[in-house]
Scaffold this motif. Structure first.
Motif, PDB file in Angstrom:
ATOM      1  N   LEU A   1      49.676  34.889  38.800  1.00  0.00           N
ATOM      2  CA  LEU A   1      50.800  34.887  37.857  1.00  0.00           C
ATOM      3  C   LEU A   1      51.011  33.369  37.218  1.00  0.00           C
ATOM      4  O   LEU A   1      51.393  33.045  36.007  1.00  0.00           O
ATOM      5  CB  LEU A   1      52.134  35.179  38.565  1.00  0.00           C
ATOM      6  CG  LEU A   1      52.318  36.738  38.844  1.00  0.00           C
ATOM      7  CD1 LEU A   1      53.477  36.670  39.619  1.00  0.00           C
ATOM      8  CD2 LEU A   1      52.344  37.450  37.581  1.00  0.00           C
ATOM      9  N   GLY A   2      50.808  32.326  38.096  1.00  0.00           N
ATOM     10  CA  GLY A   2      50.950  31.147  37.722  1.00  0.00           C
ATOM     11  C   GLY A   2      49.877  30.528  36.754  1.00  0.00           C
ATOM     12  O   GLY A   2      50.367  30.010  35.854  1.00  0.00           O
ATOM     13  N   ARG A   3      48.617  31.146  37.178  1.00  0.00           N
ATOM     14  CA  ARG A   3      47.711  30.852  35.777  1.00  0.00           C
ATOM     15  C   ARG A   3      47.995  31.742  34.714  1.00  0.00           C
ATOM     16  O   ARG A   3      47.594  31.229  33.565  1.00  0.00           O
ATOM     17  CB  ARG A   3      46.248  31.315  36.476  1.00  0.00           C
ATOM     18  CG  ARG A   3      45.669  30.418  37.510  1.00  0.00           C
ATOM     19  CD  ARG A   3      44.712  31.014  38.232  1.00  0.00           C
ATOM     20  NE  ARG A   3      43.719  31.437  37.653  1.00  0.00           N
ATOM     21  CZ  ARG A   3      42.970  32.437  37.965  1.00  0.00           C
ATOM     22  NH1 ARG A   3      43.009  33.158  39.087  1.00  0.00           N
ATOM     23  NH2 ARG A   3      41.684  32.677  37.092  1.00  0.00           N
ATOM     24  N   VAL A   4      48.463  32.866  34.833  1.00  0.00           N
ATOM     25  CA  VAL A   4      48.689  33.632  33.417  1.00  0.00           C
ATOM     26  C   VAL A   4      49.986  32.797  32.679  1.00  0.00           C
ATOM     27  O   VAL A   4      49.752  32.716  31.477  1.00  0.00           O
ATOM     28  CB  VAL A   4      49.508  34.921  33.755  1.00  0.00           C
ATOM     29  CG1 VAL A   4      50.086  35.590  32.534  1.00  0.00           C
ATOM     30  CG2 VAL A   4      48.193  35.890  34.343  1.00  0.00           C
TER      31      VAL A   4
ATOM     32  N   ALA B   1      50.059  27.395  27.074  1.00  0.00           N
ATOM     33  CA  ALA B   1      49.049  26.752  26.320  1.00  0.00           C
ATOM     34  C   ALA B   1      48.770  27.049  25.067  1.00  0.00           C
ATOM     35  O   ALA B   1      48.541  26.536  23.933  1.00  0.00           O
ATOM     36  CB  ALA B   1      47.587  26.659  27.207  1.00  0.00           C
ATOM     37  N   CYS B   2      48.838  28.527  24.911  1.00  0.00           N
ATOM     38  CA  CYS B   2      48.838  28.974  23.602  1.00  0.00           C
ATOM     39  C   CYS B   2      50.085  29.338  22.607  1.00  0.00           C
ATOM     40  O   CYS B   2      50.039  30.163  21.709  1.00  0.00           O
ATOM     41  CB  CYS B   2      47.977  30.403  23.814  1.00  0.00           C
ATOM     42  SG  CYS B   2      48.883  31.759  24.561  1.00  0.00           S
ATOM     43  N   GLY B   3      51.185  28.827  23.137  1.00  0.00           N
ATOM     44  CA  GLY B   3      52.439  28.969  22.406  1.00  0.00           C
ATOM     45  C   GLY B   3      52.926  30.233  22.680  1.00  0.00           C
ATOM     46  O   GLY B   3      54.179  30.476  21.944  1.00  0.00           O
ATOM     47  N   ALA B   4      52.722  31.015  23.461  1.00  0.00           N
ATOM     48  CA  ALA B   4      53.498  32.496  23.800  1.00  0.00           C
ATOM     49  C   ALA B   4      54.636  32.283  24.798  1.00  0.00           C
ATOM     50  O   ALA B   4      55.201  33.228  24.595  1.00  0.00           O
ATOM     51  CB  ALA B   4      52.415  33.669  24.169  1.00  0.00           C
TER      52      ALA B   4
ATOM     53  N   ASP C   1      40.853  37.891  34.163  1.00  0.00           N
ATOM     54  CA  ASP C   1      40.860  36.552  34.125  1.00  0.00           C
ATOM     55  C   ASP C   1      42.027  35.987  33.090  1.00  0.00           C
ATOM     56  O   ASP C   1      42.003  36.441  31.907  1.00  0.00           O
ATOM     57  CB  ASP C   1      39.696  35.894  33.828  1.00  0.00           C
ATOM     58  CG  ASP C   1      39.433  34.400  33.980  1.00  0.00           C
ATOM     59  OD1 ASP C   1      40.798  33.700  33.979  1.00  0.00           O
ATOM     60  OD2 ASP C   1      38.541  33.945  34.448  1.00  0.00           O
ATOM     61  N   PRO C   2      43.111  35.221  33.676  1.00  0.00           N
ATOM     62  CA  PRO C   2      44.241  34.910  32.924  1.00  0.00           C
ATOM     63  C   PRO C   2      43.489  34.058  31.644  1.00  0.00           C
ATOM     64  O   PRO C   2      44.369  34.467  30.492  1.00  0.00           O
ATOM     65  CB  PRO C   2      44.822  33.901  33.588  1.00  0.00           C
ATOM     66  CG  PRO C   2      44.831  34.174  35.108  1.00  0.00           C
ATOM     67  CD  PRO C   2      43.181  34.686  35.305  1.00  0.00           C
ATOM     68  N   GLU C   3      42.455  33.444  31.599  1.00  0.00           N
ATOM     69  CA  GLU C   3      41.999  32.850  30.250  1.00  0.00           C
ATOM     70  C   GLU C   3      41.406  33.968  29.135  1.00  0.00           C
ATOM     71  O   GLU C   3      41.696  33.353  27.964  1.00  0.00           O
ATOM     72  CB  GLU C   3      40.692  32.080  30.571  1.00  0.00           C
ATOM     73  CG  GLU C   3      40.804  30.926  31.588  1.00  0.00           C
ATOM     74  CD  GLU C   3      41.643  29.800  30.990  1.00  0.00           C
ATOM     75  OE1 GLU C   3      41.804  29.688  29.776  1.00  0.00           O
ATOM     76  OE2 GLU C   3      42.340  29.014  31.518  1.00  0.00           O
TER      77      GLU C   3
END
Length: 215
Positions: free
Chosen positions: A144-147, A153-156, A83-85
């Protein structure tokens, strides 16, 4: 739009025979393209009669769709994409690389996974006949879009480009790498393949990562 032949459900085909049919068909389509693939050769290799084949499938198109659906489902089970999250955090890129390494290993475990990959690039496949492939590609693009959204969102992942443009660039890059790999992987041993996969990952990372996330 022309009417597609109704597919027959292969309900009573023996599992081993079913797997052989799909693997044989995948190899035939991958080697010769959709139009030039020989249904007679597939049937003959599997020791089936035409009447037996048509009891389960109404056409070559129906068989092609089933190959795509079954191979994609089997690969998805082997990959077990996260899960991308769950990728969020300071180790975002390390987790992404670990998944890509697992994906490469899973793809190498079954010959028909490579054949499935080649089906996405057949030059003679019309939009109508590629419906099953388009469904698979849409699912991959969504993941891929969700990843990317999690990475941003996490700055990576850098956010100086529109998210949709970034997603298209990533998808195009991965397809280019995939096409090249399918053509050339037999030229390398396992060690060289692993090194090449790492360098491909680094190229993707340089394209997408923020300065803070780069090693």
């Amino acid at each position: 739009m022309s009417e597609r032949t109704t597919e027959r459900v292969p309900g009573v085909m023996a599992p081993q025979r079913y797997r052989r049919l799909l693997a044989t068909a995948a190899g035939e389509f991958a080697a010769h393209g959709f139009e030039q693939a020989s249904l007679n050769a597939i049937i003959r290799t599997c020791g089936m009669s035409k009447s037996s084949f048509y009891h389960y499938y109404g056409s070559k198109e129906a068989l092609f769709d089933r190959v795509v659906e079954e191979a994609s489902a089997a690969l998805a089970r082997d990959l077990n994409a996260p899960d991308p999250e769950t990728l969020a955090g300071a180790d975002f890129w390390a987790r992404v690389e670990a998944f890509l390494a697992e994906a490469l290993a899973a793809s190498a475990r079954q010959d028909w996974y490579a054949d499935l990959g080649r089906l996405f690039y057949l030059p003679d496949l019309s939009a109508e006949r590629g419906v099953a492939l388009q469904r698979v590609l849409a699912g991959v693009a969504d993941w891929l879009g969700r990843v990317l959204a999690v990475g941003r969102a996490c700055g990576a992942v850098r956010d100086d480009l529109p998210a949709s443009l970034q997603a298209e660039l990533l998808f195009a890059l991965l397809q280019a790498m995939d096409r090249w790999s399918l053509r050339h992987m037999q030229e390398f041993d396992e060690t060289a393949i692993a090194g090449l996969a790492h360098r491909q990952f680094e190229a993707m990372q340089r394209l997408l990562a923020t300065d803070a996330a780069m090693p």
